[in-house]
Write a protein that holds these residues in place. Structure first.
Motif, PDB file in Angstrom:
ATOM      1  N   TRP A 174     103.697  47.635 103.298  1.00 20.73           N
ATOM      2  CA  TRP A 174     102.782  47.987 104.375  1.00 20.73           C
ATOM      3  C   TRP A 174     103.173  47.225 105.632  1.00 20.73           C
ATOM      4  CZ3 TRP A 174     101.254  46.515  99.514  1.00 20.73           C
ATOM      5  CH2 TRP A 174     100.547  47.456  98.753  1.00 20.73           C
ATOM      6  N   PRO A 175     102.965  47.818 106.823  1.00 23.68           N
ATOM      7  CA  PRO A 175     103.175  47.072 108.067  1.00 23.68           C
ATOM      8  C   PRO A 175     102.125  45.993 108.220  1.00 23.68           C
ATOM      9  CG  PRO A 175     102.145  49.191 108.532  1.00 23.68           C
ATOM     10  CD  PRO A 175     102.512  49.197 107.072  1.00 23.68           C
ATOM     11  N   ALA A 176     102.434  44.966 109.011  1.00 24.91           N
ATOM     12  CA  ALA A 176     101.524  43.830 109.155  1.00 24.91           C
ATOM     13  C   ALA A 176     100.143  44.264 109.637  1.00 24.91           C
ATOM     14  CB  ALA A 176     102.126  42.812 110.114  1.00 24.91           C
ATOM     15  N   SER A 177     100.064  45.301 110.449  1.00 24.91           N
ATOM     16  CA  SER A 177      98.781  45.741 110.990  1.00 24.91           C
ATOM     17  C   SER A 177      97.807  46.179 109.903  1.00 24.91           C
ATOM     18  CB  SER A 177      98.996  46.895 111.973  1.00 24.91           C
ATOM     19  OG  SER A 177      99.642  47.986 111.322  1.00 24.91           O
ATOM     20  N   ALA A 178      98.325  46.515 108.713  1.00 26.97           N
ATOM     21  CA  ALA A 178      97.470  47.006 107.634  1.00 26.97           C
ATOM     22  C   ALA A 178      96.837  45.895 106.813  1.00 26.97           C
ATOM     23  CB  ALA A 178      98.278  47.929 106.717  1.00 26.97           C
ATOM     24  N   TRP A 179      97.301  44.656 106.970  1.00 24.56           N
ATOM     25  CA  TRP A 179      96.794  43.598 106.094  1.00 24.56           C
ATOM     26  C   TRP A 179      96.604  42.253 106.771  1.00 24.56           C
ATOM     27  CZ3 TRP A 179      99.977  39.371 105.694  1.00 24.56           C
ATOM     28  CH2 TRP A 179     101.313  39.559 106.088  1.00 24.56           C
ATOM     29  N   LEU A 180      97.290  42.000 107.873  1.00 26.51           N
ATOM     30  CA  LEU A 180      97.243  40.667 108.469  1.00 26.51           C
ATOM     31  C   LEU A 180      95.867  40.394 109.063  1.00 26.51           C
ATOM     32  CD1 LEU A 180      99.156  38.251 109.084  1.00 26.51           C
ATOM     33  CD2 LEU A 180      99.531  39.263 111.327  1.00 26.51           C
ATOM     34  N   GLY A 181      95.291  39.251 108.707  1.00 22.48           N
ATOM     35  CA  GLY A 181      94.068  38.824 109.342  1.00 22.48           C
ATOM     36  C   GLY A 181      92.823  38.836 108.490  1.00 22.48           C
ATOM     37  N   GLY A 182      92.942  39.117 107.188  1.00 26.88           N
ATOM     38  CA  GLY A 182      91.734  39.125 106.378  1.00 26.88           C
ATOM     39  C   GLY A 182      92.026  39.079 104.899  1.00 26.88           C
ATOM     40  N   PRO A 183      90.982  38.861 104.077  1.00 26.26           N
ATOM     41  CA  PRO A 183      91.163  38.750 102.632  1.00 26.26           C
ATOM     42  C   PRO A 183      91.463  40.074 101.948  1.00 26.26           C
ATOM     43  CG  PRO A 183      88.837  38.636 103.197  1.00 26.26           C
ATOM     44  CD  PRO A 183      89.592  38.621 104.494  1.00 26.26           C
ATOM     45  N   GLY A 184      91.381  41.191 102.670  1.00 31.51           N
ATOM     46  CA  GLY A 184      91.664  42.488 102.075  1.00 31.51           C
ATOM     47  C   GLY A 184      93.072  42.611 101.528  1.00 31.51           C
ATOM     48  N   VAL A 185      93.970  41.725 101.939  1.00 32.15           N
ATOM     49  CA  VAL A 185      95.333  41.760 101.419  1.00 32.15           C
ATOM     50  C   VAL A 185      95.348  41.554  99.909  1.00 32.15           C
ATOM     51  CG1 VAL A 185      95.730  39.304 101.846  1.00 32.15           C
ATOM     52  CG2 VAL A 185      97.677  40.848 101.732  1.00 32.15           C
ATOM     53  N   LEU A 186      94.376  40.819  99.393  1.00 33.84           N
ATOM     54  CA  LEU A 186      94.312  40.591  97.950  1.00 33.84           C
ATOM     55  C   LEU A 186      94.116  41.916  97.213  1.00 33.84           C
ATOM     56  CD1 LEU A 186      94.381  38.136  96.018  1.00 33.84           C
ATOM     57  CD2 LEU A 186      91.880  38.193  96.046  1.00 33.84           C
ATOM     58  N   ASP A 187      93.265  42.779  97.754  1.00 27.12           N
ATOM     59  CA  ASP A 187      93.041  44.081  97.131  1.00 27.12           C
ATOM     60  C   ASP A 187      94.265  44.979  97.250  1.00 27.12           C
ATOM     61  OD1 ASP A 187      90.457  43.419  96.375  1.00 27.12           O
ATOM     62  OD2 ASP A 187      89.584  44.184  98.233  1.00 27.12           O
TER      63      ASP A 187
END
Length: 213
Positions: A174-187
């Motif tokens: 995924w591009p950084a815009s889709a995950w950077l900045g929050g805990p949603g990256v864990l999901d």
């Protein structure tokens, strides 16, 4: 250890700077930023996922320059690996993208021989259907592979695509815009690994007793 809450803009700031100035001077000047924004969240991610995916480790940022023509001293991403009974789960995060992977990244000759025996028969057809389904859902099938058919295998074998592999992974980016900045990256990470469970289960079933190199 702090709870994993994702990587934030400071993570991107560190790696953007390292991309422009990949030097020991830059790293030493920003060591505290690396610790706070990169290393500590990675260690928190390991702590959060180890109970499910096995022993985890955060890779060093230093590059091994002994056999490399590229003399840059540092990787421009952080790598994390979990050893779930040999079938590894991997995370790579940089300023631009997140990649997760599940499968066999490194294998010995015995693993390759067992893999090819299984792929040569009906089980190979089942694995081929699995990887084609994953590709349709946005995954990339990776791993080391031969350019041509293995010795003794006809080039028109119905499972030749898999028989050329010397390791096998299912990867999602995924591009950084889709995950950077929050805990949603864990999901994002665990969701992709859940969707890649079929090849992991196939490898575990057909490769009992394999040993990593």
């Amino acid at each position: 250890m702090a709870e994993f809450t994702g990587w934030d803009d400071e993570f991107k700031k560190f790696f953007d700077g390292l991309g422009r100035d990949n030097s020991k001077d830059y790293f030493e000047a920003h060591r505290e930023l690396f610790r706070r924004a990169v290393r500590e969240p990675a260690e928190a991610l390991v702590a959060a996922l180890e109970p499910r995916y096995g022993a985890g480790r955060v890779f060093r940022l230093d590059r091994d320059l002994r056999f490399s023509a590229d003399r840059r001293p540092y990787h421009t991403r952080i790598g994390i690996e979990f050893d779930d009974s040999g079938c590894h789960h991997y995370v790579s995060a940089s300023a631009t993208e997140l990649t997760v992977s599940v499968g066999i990244h490194r294998a010995d000759r015995q693993w390759v021989e067992r893999f090819r025996r299984a792929v040569d028969g009906p089980a190979g057809g089942a694995l081929l259907a699995i990887v084609e389904d994953l590709e349709a859902r946005g995954f990339t099938i990776g791993g080391q592979r031969l350019r041509t058919a293995p010795r003794g295998v006809p080039a028109d074998h119905p499972h030749i695509r898999l028989l050329r592999h010397r390791s096998l992974t299912a990867d999602r980016t995924w591009p950084a815009s889709a995950w950077l900045g929050g805990p949603g990256v864990l999901d994002l990470i665990t969701g992709a690994w859940d969707r890649a469970a079929p090849p992991r289960n196939w490898l575990t079933h057909h490769q009992s007793g394999w040993s990593p190199t």
